[in-house]
Design a protein around this motif. Structure first.
Motif, PDB file in Angstrom:
ATOM      1  N   VAL A 309       0.835  -1.206   0.000  1.00  0.00           N
ATOM      2  CA  VAL A 309       0.000   0.000   0.000  1.00  0.00           C
ATOM      3  C   VAL A 309       0.873   1.260   0.000  1.00  0.00           C
ATOM      4  CG1 VAL A 309      -1.663   1.346   1.331  1.00  0.00           C
ATOM      5  CG2 VAL A 309      -1.959  -1.126   1.101  1.00  0.00           C
ATOM      6  N   LEU A 310       1.871   1.291   0.874  1.00  0.00           N
ATOM      7  CA  LEU A 310       2.753   2.452   0.940  1.00  0.00           C
ATOM      8  C   LEU A 310       3.588   2.593  -0.330  1.00  0.00           C
ATOM      9  CD1 LEU A 310       4.025   2.218   4.644  1.00  0.00           C
ATOM     10  CD2 LEU A 310       2.401   3.864   3.688  1.00  0.00           C
ATOM     11  N   ALA A 311       3.974   1.461  -0.915  1.00  0.00           N
ATOM     12  CA  ALA A 311       4.791   1.498  -2.124  1.00  0.00           C
ATOM     13  C   ALA A 311       4.051   2.175  -3.270  1.00  0.00           C
ATOM     14  CB  ALA A 311       5.195   0.083  -2.533  1.00  0.00           C
ATOM     15  N   LEU A 312       2.765   1.936  -3.362  1.00  0.00           N
ATOM     16  CA  LEU A 312       1.976   2.535  -4.445  1.00  0.00           C
ATOM     17  C   LEU A 312       1.749   4.026  -4.226  1.00  0.00           C
ATOM     18  CD1 LEU A 312      -0.661  -0.306  -4.913  1.00  0.00           C
ATOM     19  CD2 LEU A 312       1.294   0.215  -6.393  1.00  0.00           C
ATOM     20  N   LYS A 313       1.927   4.482  -2.980  1.00  0.00           N
ATOM     21  CA  LYS A 313       1.713   5.887  -2.674  1.00  0.00           C
ATOM     22  C   LYS A 313       3.019   6.663  -2.517  1.00  0.00           C
ATOM     23  CE  LYS A 313      -2.666   5.079  -0.233  1.00  0.00           C
ATOM     24  NZ  LYS A 313      -3.514   5.819  -1.189  1.00  0.00           N
ATOM     25  N   ALA A 314       4.141   5.954  -2.406  1.00  0.00           N
ATOM     26  CA  ALA A 314       5.426   6.615  -2.168  1.00  0.00           C
ATOM     27  C   ALA A 314       5.871   7.371  -3.413  1.00  0.00           C
ATOM     28  CB  ALA A 314       6.480   5.583  -1.771  1.00  0.00           C
ATOM     29  N   PRO A 315       5.999   8.689  -3.334  1.00  0.00           N
ATOM     30  CA  PRO A 315       6.352   9.464  -4.518  1.00  0.00           C
ATOM     31  C   PRO A 315       7.848   9.534  -4.780  1.00  0.00           C
ATOM     32  CG  PRO A 315       5.923  10.934  -2.678  1.00  0.00           C
ATOM     33  CD  PRO A 315       5.710   9.541  -2.166  1.00  0.00           C
ATOM     34  N   ASN A 316       8.654   9.434  -3.741  1.00  0.00           N
ATOM     35  CA  ASN A 316      10.091   9.673  -3.887  1.00  0.00           C
ATOM     36  C   ASN A 316      10.876   8.552  -3.226  1.00  0.00           C
ATOM     37  OD1 ASN A 316      12.771  10.641  -3.767  1.00  0.00           O
ATOM     38  ND2 ASN A 316      12.041  12.751  -3.866  1.00  0.00           N
ATOM     39  N   ILE A 317      11.508   7.728  -4.036  1.00  0.00           N
ATOM     40  CA  ILE A 317      12.250   6.584  -3.514  1.00  0.00           C
ATOM     41  C   ILE A 317      13.461   7.039  -2.724  1.00  0.00           C
ATOM     42  CG2 ILE A 317      13.593   4.542  -4.199  1.00  0.00           C
ATOM     43  CD1 ILE A 317      11.707   4.405  -6.648  1.00  0.00           C
ATOM     44  N   LEU A 318      14.140   8.068  -3.220  1.00  0.00           N
ATOM     45  CA  LEU A 318      15.342   8.551  -2.554  1.00  0.00           C
ATOM     46  C   LEU A 318      15.036   9.035  -1.143  1.00  0.00           C
ATOM     47  CD1 LEU A 318      18.356   8.931  -2.969  1.00  0.00           C
ATOM     48  CD2 LEU A 318      17.896  11.215  -3.867  1.00  0.00           C
ATOM     49  N   GLN A 319      13.861   9.649  -0.955  1.00  0.00           N
ATOM     50  CA  GLN A 319      13.492  10.136   0.376  1.00  0.00           C
ATOM     51  C   GLN A 319      13.322   8.978   1.351  1.00  0.00           C
ATOM     52  OE1 GLN A 319       9.834  12.365   0.571  1.00  0.00           O
ATOM     53  NE2 GLN A 319       9.938  12.615   2.786  1.00  0.00           N
ATOM     54  N   ILE A 320      12.810   7.849   0.874  1.00  0.00           N
ATOM     55  CA  ILE A 320      12.647   6.677   1.740  1.00  0.00           C
ATOM     56  C   ILE A 320      14.005   6.219   2.245  1.00  0.00           C
ATOM     57  CG2 ILE A 320      11.865   4.280   1.846  1.00  0.00           C
ATOM     58  CD1 ILE A 320       9.830   4.962  -0.313  1.00  0.00           C
ATOM     59  N   TYR A 321      14.979   6.157   1.348  1.00  0.00           N
ATOM     60  CA  TYR A 321      16.328   5.759   1.749  1.00  0.00           C
ATOM     61  C   TYR A 321      16.914   6.756   2.747  1.00  0.00           C
ATOM     62  CZ  TYR A 321      16.348   2.422  -2.141  1.00  0.00           C
ATOM     63  OH  TYR A 321      16.071   1.385  -2.989  1.00  0.00           O
ATOM     64  N   LEU A 322      16.668   8.042   2.532  1.00  0.00           N
ATOM     65  CA  LEU A 322      17.270   9.079   3.379  1.00  0.00           C
ATOM     66  C   LEU A 322      16.732   9.025   4.807  1.00  0.00           C
ATOM     67  CD1 LEU A 322      17.348  12.091   0.895  1.00  0.00           C
ATOM     68  CD2 LEU A 322      19.290  10.744   1.707  1.00  0.00           C
ATOM     69  N   ILE A 323      15.454   8.711   4.979  1.00  0.00           N
ATOM     70  CA  ILE A 323      14.887   8.590   6.320  1.00  0.00           C
ATOM     71  C   ILE A 323      15.614   7.486   7.085  1.00  0.00           C
ATOM     72  CG2 ILE A 323      12.828   7.975   7.639  1.00  0.00           C
ATOM     73  CD1 ILE A 323      11.161   9.206   5.364  1.00  0.00           C
ATOM     74  N   SER A 324      15.794   6.361   6.416  1.00  0.00           N
ATOM     75  CA  SER A 324      16.521   5.251   7.032  1.00  0.00           C
ATOM     76  C   SER A 324      17.964   5.630   7.319  1.00  0.00           C
ATOM     77  CB  SER A 324      16.465   4.031   6.099  1.00  0.00           C
ATOM     78  OG  SER A 324      17.255   2.977   6.595  1.00  0.00           O
ATOM     79  N   ASP A 325      18.587   6.374   6.391  1.00  0.00           N
ATOM     80  CA  ASP A 325      19.979   6.802   6.573  1.00  0.00           C
ATOM     81  C   ASP A 325      20.138   7.681   7.810  1.00  0.00           C
ATOM     82  OD1 ASP A 325      20.673   5.474   4.279  1.00  0.00           O
ATOM     83  OD2 ASP A 325      20.594   7.244   2.993  1.00  0.00           O
ATOM     84  N   LEU A 326      19.174   8.560   8.036  1.00  0.00           N
ATOM     85  CA  LEU A 326      19.259   9.472   9.172  1.00  0.00           C
ATOM     86  C   LEU A 326      19.144   8.711  10.492  1.00  0.00           C
ATOM     87  CD1 LEU A 326      19.679  12.509   9.360  1.00  0.00           C
ATOM     88  CD2 LEU A 326      17.213  12.792   9.602  1.00  0.00           C
ATOM     89  N   LEU A 327      18.280   7.707  10.541  1.00  0.00           N
ATOM     90  CA  LEU A 327      18.155   6.879  11.744  1.00  0.00           C
ATOM     91  C   LEU A 327      19.470   6.168  12.051  1.00  0.00           C
ATOM     92  CD1 LEU A 327      14.650   5.234  11.165  1.00  0.00           C
ATOM     93  CD2 LEU A 327      15.212   6.954  12.880  1.00  0.00           C
ATOM     94  N   SER A 328      20.082   5.630  11.018  1.00  0.00           N
ATOM     95  CA  SER A 328      21.326   4.893  11.234  1.00  0.00           C
ATOM     96  C   SER A 328      22.475   5.824  11.592  1.00  0.00           C
ATOM     97  CB  SER A 328      21.682   4.087   9.985  1.00  0.00           C
ATOM     98  OG  SER A 328      21.871   4.930   8.861  1.00  0.00           O
ATOM     99  N   LEU A 356      18.527   7.889  20.227  1.00  0.00           N
ATOM    100  CA  LEU A 356      17.336   8.751  20.273  1.00  0.00           C
ATOM    101  C   LEU A 356      17.728  10.224  20.337  1.00  0.00           C
ATOM    102  CD1 LEU A 356      15.146   6.685  22.779  1.00  0.00           C
ATOM    103  CD2 LEU A 356      14.968   6.759  20.281  1.00  0.00           C
ATOM    104  N   GLY A 357      18.810  10.501  21.065  1.00  0.00           N
ATOM    105  CA  GLY A 357      19.276  11.880  21.163  1.00  0.00           C
ATOM    106  C   GLY A 357      19.769  12.413  19.839  1.00  0.00           C
ATOM    107  N   GLY A 358      20.333  11.540  18.994  1.00  0.00           N
ATOM    108  CA  GLY A 358      20.776  11.975  17.680  1.00  0.00           C
ATOM    109  C   GLY A 358      19.623  12.450  16.819  1.00  0.00           C
ATOM    110  N   ILE A 359      18.512  11.703  16.857  1.00  0.00           N
ATOM    111  CA  ILE A 359      17.327  12.123  16.106  1.00  0.00           C
ATOM    112  C   ILE A 359      16.771  13.431  16.668  1.00  0.00           C
ATOM    113  CG2 ILE A 359      14.974  11.495  15.469  1.00  0.00           C
ATOM    114  CD1 ILE A 359      17.134   9.934  14.029  1.00  0.00           C
ATOM    115  N   PHE A 360      16.748  13.541  18.002  1.00  0.00           N
ATOM    116  CA  PHE A 360      16.273  14.778  18.624  1.00  0.00           C
ATOM    117  C   PHE A 360      17.173  15.956  18.252  1.00  0.00           C
ATOM    118  CE2 PHE A 360      15.898  17.573  22.479  1.00  0.00           C
ATOM    119  CZ  PHE A 360      14.594  17.983  22.245  1.00  0.00           C
ATOM    120  N   SER A 361      18.460  15.690  18.085  1.00  0.00           N
ATOM    121  CA  SER A 361      19.399  16.742  17.697  1.00  0.00           C
ATOM    122  C   SER A 361      19.075  17.282  16.306  1.00  0.00           C
ATOM    123  CB  SER A 361      20.832  16.207  17.727  1.00  0.00           C
ATOM    124  OG  SER A 361      21.204  15.800  19.025  1.00  0.00           O
TER     125      SER A 361
END
Length: 468
Positions: A309-328, A356-361
């Motif tokens: 469901v999310l795949a059919l609605k996801a407009p930007n593939i690169l943004q999906i990767y970037l969210i994961s990159d920021l968490l890591s 968690l503090g890194g994301i808050f930063s």
């Protein structure tokens, strides 16, 4: 590599030019070499482990391991969304047909054969993927060279051979993003631990690094060629992620058909690896392999529905990767401190608080930089991508690891202060900074006490590490 590379690399080429393509390709491939360095270390410290979370459990305790497992599963989930989204966009771009049936068929087929064949089936599809990539590169390179006419005047006008602000920023952003995110990909760890010897691991990863770099460079160059051939941007303008497919429209139909088949093969091979990794991570980390694997596979099947469901609605593939990159980027630096024997005092509490503090930063940086708390929250999701022309995305990838380390050390001081106070109150000895080299292990089958002479022995003598 999945079909997502057909979108993200040409898109980056249209925005950051040759500089961005080279940086992205090297940044995506070179971090694989880290597995050749880190895997033997973890293998010695945790011989029974086969994914990173197992060592985390042994070194930092159950809570930290579950925290990392949750992030790992989230990363795999996002990658599955990106893969199906990329496949759907490939189908739509090349055929104009509704991509939903193809997405559903791929999800069903990969689920069936990974359930029957387990993770070993992924090794087979990896080999098929390698052959398909070589064929795709050869056919596409020849036909583009023969059929596409590059207009010399557009090369200079495009400015894509000149360095840019985004290109310079990517020199820092991409290595940090890709390197840390690779640690979250359980399918990489499963393959690394499957190597027979450290030498085999070095050989395999070295070959993979060279091949992947070459493939990604060639795919990225199609974005440049699309601009120089005048097929992108179109009128009305289209997103740079479709640059490759605008180029393919200029080629004979038989070439487009071959590219379509090969793209589906790439996507299938990548998707089954992600499914297998999700099953292995969930079964080992949350159920300690005591729950029937079929229940875990059933749960993964249920996950496929929201993924589709999310795949059919996801407009930007690169943004999906970037969210994961920021968490890591926020979590991996504080986690890797534990690899050093000298940092025996670093515990799971610091890892969790630091991550968690890194994301808050990132939120704090965004709120200050944009003078808006809402913008700070949006920066965590990188809603504007990498190419905003400002320093927002760059600052996010600086704030995440540095903020994570700062919060981690704050947590360390707080923990030590609390433990010291408790020792004073109860009149006990403060041992939070004791060197594990002096640890004594009592064997259950004997009454004698034996000194442990190495921290690796300490790791083997206990099943879980200390969280607090």
């Amino acid at each position: 590599m999945g079909s997502g590379i057909l979108f993200s690399y040409p898109q980056l080429a249209t925005l950051a030019g040759l500089q961005g393509v080279i940086v992205y390709a090297i940044a995506a491939a070179a971090p694989l070499l880290v597995f050749a360095v880190v895997t033997p270390i973890i293998r010695r410290k945790c011989p029974e482990g086969f994914i990173l979370t197992e060592w985390t459990r042994q070194r930092f305790g159950i809570i930290a391991a579950l925290y990392l497992s949750a992030l790992t599963l989230l990363t795999l989930f996002l990658y599955m969304v990106a893969e199906l989204s990329a496949l759907g966009q490939v189908i739509t771009a090349l055929t104009g047909l509704d991509s939903l049936p193809v997405v559903i068929v791929e999800a069903i087929v990969t689920t069936i054969y990974t359930s029957l064949g387990g993770f070993s089936i992924s090794f087979i599809t990896d080999n098929i993927q390698g052959v398909m990539i070589v064929g795709l590169i050869i056919i596409a390179s020849i036909t583009i060279g023969v059929k596409i006419d590059i207009k010399p005047e557009l090369i200079k006008e495009s400015g894509l051979l000149e360095p840019s602000l985004v290109g310079w920023q990517l020199i820092y952003i991409l290595p940090v993003a890709v390197l840390t995110n690779d640690f979250f990909l359980a399918n990489f760890w499963l393959r690394a631990f499957a190597s027979r010897t450290d030498r085999d691991l070095w050989i395999g990863i070295s070959i993979a690094t060279v091949v992947i770099t070459a493939v990604l460079l060639l795919v990225g160059f199609t974005g440049l060629i699309a601009v120089w051939a005048g097929v992108w941007p179109t009128d009305p303008p289209q997103d740079g992620s479709v640059a490759l497919f605008l180029l393919l429209e200029q080629l004979p139909n038989w070439v487009v058909g071959i590219v379509l088949v090969m793209s589906i093969t790439l996507s299938t091979a990548a998707f089954d690896s992600l499914q297998s990794a999700m099953v292995s991570t969930a079964s080992n980390d949350f159920f300690r392999n005591k729950l029937s694997i079929w229940y875990v596979r059933g749960a993964v099947v249920l996950v496929i529905f929201p993924v589709a469901v999310l795949a059919l609605k996801a407009p930007n593939i690169l943004q999906i990767y970037l969210i994961s990159d920021l968490l890591s980027a926020a979590t991996i630096p504080v986690l890797m401190i534990g690899l050093s024997d000298r940092c025996y005092w670093w515990r799971g509490f610091e890892v969790v608080v630091g991550g968690l503090g890194g994301i808050f930063s990132v939120f704090i940086f965004g709120a200050i930089y944009y003078d808006s708390p809402q913008k700070g929250g949006e920066l965590i999701l990188l809603q504007q991508g990498l190419y905003t022309g400002d320093w927002g995305a760059f600052g996010a990838f600086v704030a995440a690891p540095i903020g994570g380390l700062i919060f981690g050390f704050i947590a360390l001081v707080a923990r030590l202060g609390f433990q010291y106070a408790m020792c004073k109150i109860h009149g006990t000895r403060f041992d939070a900074l004791d060197d594990p080299d002096s640890t004594l292990v009592v064997h259950e089958d004997q009454d004698t006490i034996h000194p442990v002479h190495s921290r690796d022995d300490v790791a083997l003598a206990k099943s879980t590490g200390k969280f607090f």
